[in-house]
Enzyme design. Structure first.
Site, short mmCIF file in Angstrom:
data_model
loop_
_atom_site.label_atom_id
_atom_site.label_comp_id
_atom_site.label_asym_id
_atom_site.label_seq_id
_atom_site.Cartn_x
_atom_site.Cartn_y
_atom_site.Cartn_z
N SER A 23 -34.24 16.73 -3.56
CA SER A 23 -34.05 17.74 -4.60
C SER A 23 -32.60 17.87 -5.09
O SER A 23 -32.38 18.04 -6.29
CB SER A 23 -34.57 19.10 -4.13
OG SER A 23 -35.98 19.08 -4.09
N LYS A 72 -43.86 28.20 1.94
CA LYS A 72 -44.40 28.46 0.60
C LYS A 72 -45.36 29.66 0.54
O LYS A 72 -45.55 30.24 -0.51
CB LYS A 72 -45.12 27.21 0.05
CG LYS A 72 -44.18 26.09 -0.32
CD LYS A 72 -44.94 24.92 -0.94
CE LYS A 72 -44.03 23.72 -1.15
NZ LYS A 72 -44.72 22.66 -1.90
N ASN A 93 -43.20 27.78 -4.87
CA ASN A 93 -42.15 26.80 -4.53
C ASN A 93 -40.89 26.99 -5.35
O ASN A 93 -39.92 26.27 -5.17
CB ASN A 93 -42.67 25.37 -4.70
CG ASN A 93 -42.69 24.95 -6.15
OD1 ASN A 93 -43.10 25.72 -7.01
ND2 ASN A 93 -42.26 23.74 -6.43
N ASP A 108 -45.05 23.00 -8.52
CA ASP A 108 -45.76 21.79 -8.04
C ASP A 108 -46.89 21.45 -9.01
O ASP A 108 -47.12 20.29 -9.36
CB ASP A 108 -46.36 22.02 -6.64
CG ASP A 108 -45.30 22.04 -5.55
OD1 ASP A 108 -44.25 21.38 -5.73
OD2 ASP A 108 -45.50 22.72 -4.54
N GLY A 134 -55.27 20.73 2.27
CA GLY A 134 -54.08 21.50 2.64
C GLY A 134 -53.57 22.31 1.45
O GLY A 134 -54.27 22.49 0.45
N ASN A 156 -62.76 16.56 2.90
CA ASN A 156 -61.87 16.85 4.02
C ASN A 156 -62.60 16.64 5.34
O ASN A 156 -63.82 16.75 5.41
CB ASN A 156 -61.38 18.31 3.93
CG ASN A 156 -60.17 18.55 4.82
OD1 ASN A 156 -59.19 17.81 4.75
ND2 ASN A 156 -60.22 19.57 5.65
N GLU A 160 -65.27 23.07 6.27
CA GLU A 160 -65.05 24.52 6.12
C GLU A 160 -63.74 24.79 5.38
O GLU A 160 -63.67 25.66 4.53
CB GLU A 160 -65.00 25.24 7.49
CG GLU A 160 -66.26 25.12 8.33
CD GLU A 160 -66.42 23.75 8.99
OE1 GLU A 160 -67.54 23.23 8.97
OE2 GLU A 160 -65.42 23.19 9.49
N ILE A 228 -49.92 11.81 -3.89
CA ILE A 228 -48.75 12.70 -4.01
C ILE A 228 -47.60 12.24 -3.11
O ILE A 228 -46.51 12.76 -3.19
CB ILE A 228 -49.10 14.19 -3.80
CG1 ILE A 228 -49.48 14.50 -2.36
CG2 ILE A 228 -50.20 14.63 -4.76
CD1 ILE A 228 -49.52 16.00 -2.08
#
Length: 288
Positions: A23, A72, A93, A108, A134, A156, A160, A228
Site C-alpha cells: 500500500s 476490518k 477497509n 475492496d 471468508g 465452501n 453453513e 484475488i
C-alpha cells in the site's frame, strides 16, 4: 517521494502484520504524481487496541487510514459513521476523516468492480461462482448481487458459513440470487459460462501449486476466472483456467483500484488513467 514538511498530511494502514504491505507504494506514488503533500506509512495495531488507535489517529490529525486483517470488522465500533454498503458487508477497509471522527467505507468492493470493468467482465445477468466464504467472499457476494448477477453460488468446505453470507446478501438486497453449496458438490452445478472468483488464500505464495478445485471439467464450464491473490502473479487457479482457453486475472488490479478509490476519497479528487497506469507499473516492479 516529495519532501516531508510541517504541512505534510499523513495517511496509513492499520493491521497486523503490515510490514509486507504494498500500500505505501500505491499511495506515495499517487501523492507524487498528483502533486499532493501527503505521506503514507504503516501502523501495526494489536487486536483490542483498534478503538484507541482510531481515536488517537483523529487526535493526531491523520487524514485517512486503510484497515487490513484482522481489524476490518472490529474497526466499525470505533467510527463516527459507516457507508451503508460497508455496514451491510460488515467490513471496512478505508477511513475518511470527518470533524468528529472517521467515516468507514469498503473500497475492496470498488477495487474489484473497477478491475472487472477494465477487463470487461460483465456481472449483470451472469452466473457467478465464488470459491470460499471468508470476509472477501462476503463483500464480493454483495457486489455481484447488487450488479444484477443471475445467480451467485458460494462454494465452501463448510456450507453453513457460505449459507450465512447468502442469506445476509439476499435479505439486504431483497434478492434470491445468492445460495450456498458444499465445495465438494461442485460437480452438481448445471450451468455454463460462469464468472468464477477465487477468494480463498489457497495458492498464495509459497503454496503456489495449490488450487481449491483441480478438476479440469470445472474450468470447462467457466467463462472467465478472477483470483484475488496477486502473489504469485499467476496462481494455479489461473493456470487451470488458461489451460481450458479461458481468460484469468489476478488480484493486483483489485488492490490497485481499492487504493486509488481510498486516495480519491481522502483527497476529494479523481486520479487520471495515466497516473493509475504508472502506479500499476510501480506495483509490478515492487513485486518483481
Amino acid at each position: 517521494m516529495g519532501e516531508i514538511k510541517g504541512t505534510t498530511r499523513v495517511c496509513g494502514l492499520i493491521g497486523n502484520p503490515v510490514g509486507h504491505s504494498i500500500s505505501p507504494v500505491i499511495h506515495n506514488t499517487l501523492a507524487d504524481l498528483c502533486g499532493i503533500d501527503m505521506v503514507y506509512t504503516t501502523f501495526k495495531v494489536e487486536k483490542g487496541a483498534v478503538d484507541t488507535a482510531v481515536k488517537g489517529a483523529h487526535a493526531l490529525d491523520i487524514l485517512g487510514l486503510n484497515v487490513t486483517v484482522p481489524h476490518k470488522q472490529e474497526v466499525i465500533g470505533a467510527l463516527e459513521s459507516v457507508d451503508p454498503l460497508a455496514e451491510a458487508i460488515g467490513a471496512v477497509n478505508t477511513l475518511v476523516r470527518t470533524e468528529h471522527g472517521y467515516k468507514g467505507y469498503n473500497t475492496d468492493i470498488l477495487g474489484l468492480e473497477r478491475e472487472l470493468e477494465e477487463e470487461q467482465v460483465e456481472l449483470k445477468d451472469s452466473p457467478v461462482i465464488l470459491l470460499g466464504a471468508g470476509g472477501a467472499a462476503r463483500a464480493i457476494a454483495f457486489l455481484c448481487v447488487s450488479k444484477g448477477a443471475k445467480e451467485v453460488v458460494i462454494l465452501n468446505r463448510t456450507e453453513e458459513k457460505a449459507a450465512v453470507i447468502a442469506e445476509d446478501v439476499n435479505r439486504h438486497l431483497q434478492s434470491k440470487a445468492a445460495y450456498a453449496m458444499k465445495l465438494s458438490d461442485y460437480g452438481k452445478l448445471t450451468g455454463e459460462n460462469y464468472v468464477v472468483i477465487q477468494t480463498t488464500n489457497v495458492g498464495l505464495y509459497p503454496n503456489c501449486d495449490d488450487a481449491v478445485i483441480e478438476d479440469e471439467d470445472f474450468y470447462k464450464r467457466a467463462a472467465v476466472g478472477v483470483d484475488i491473490i496477486y502473489n504469485p502473479a499467476e496462481t494455479k487457479f489461473m493456470k487451470l483456467m488458461k489451460a481450458q482457453g479461458k481468460p484469468a486475472y489476478n488480484g493486483l488490479k483489485m488492490l490497485l483500484y481499492q487504493g486509488v478509490s481510498a486516495f480519491e476519497l481522502w483527497n476529494d479528487m479523481k486520479v487520471s488513467k495515466e497516473n493509475i497506469r504508472k502506479v500499476y507499473e510501480n506495483m509490478q516492479k515492487k513485486l518483481g
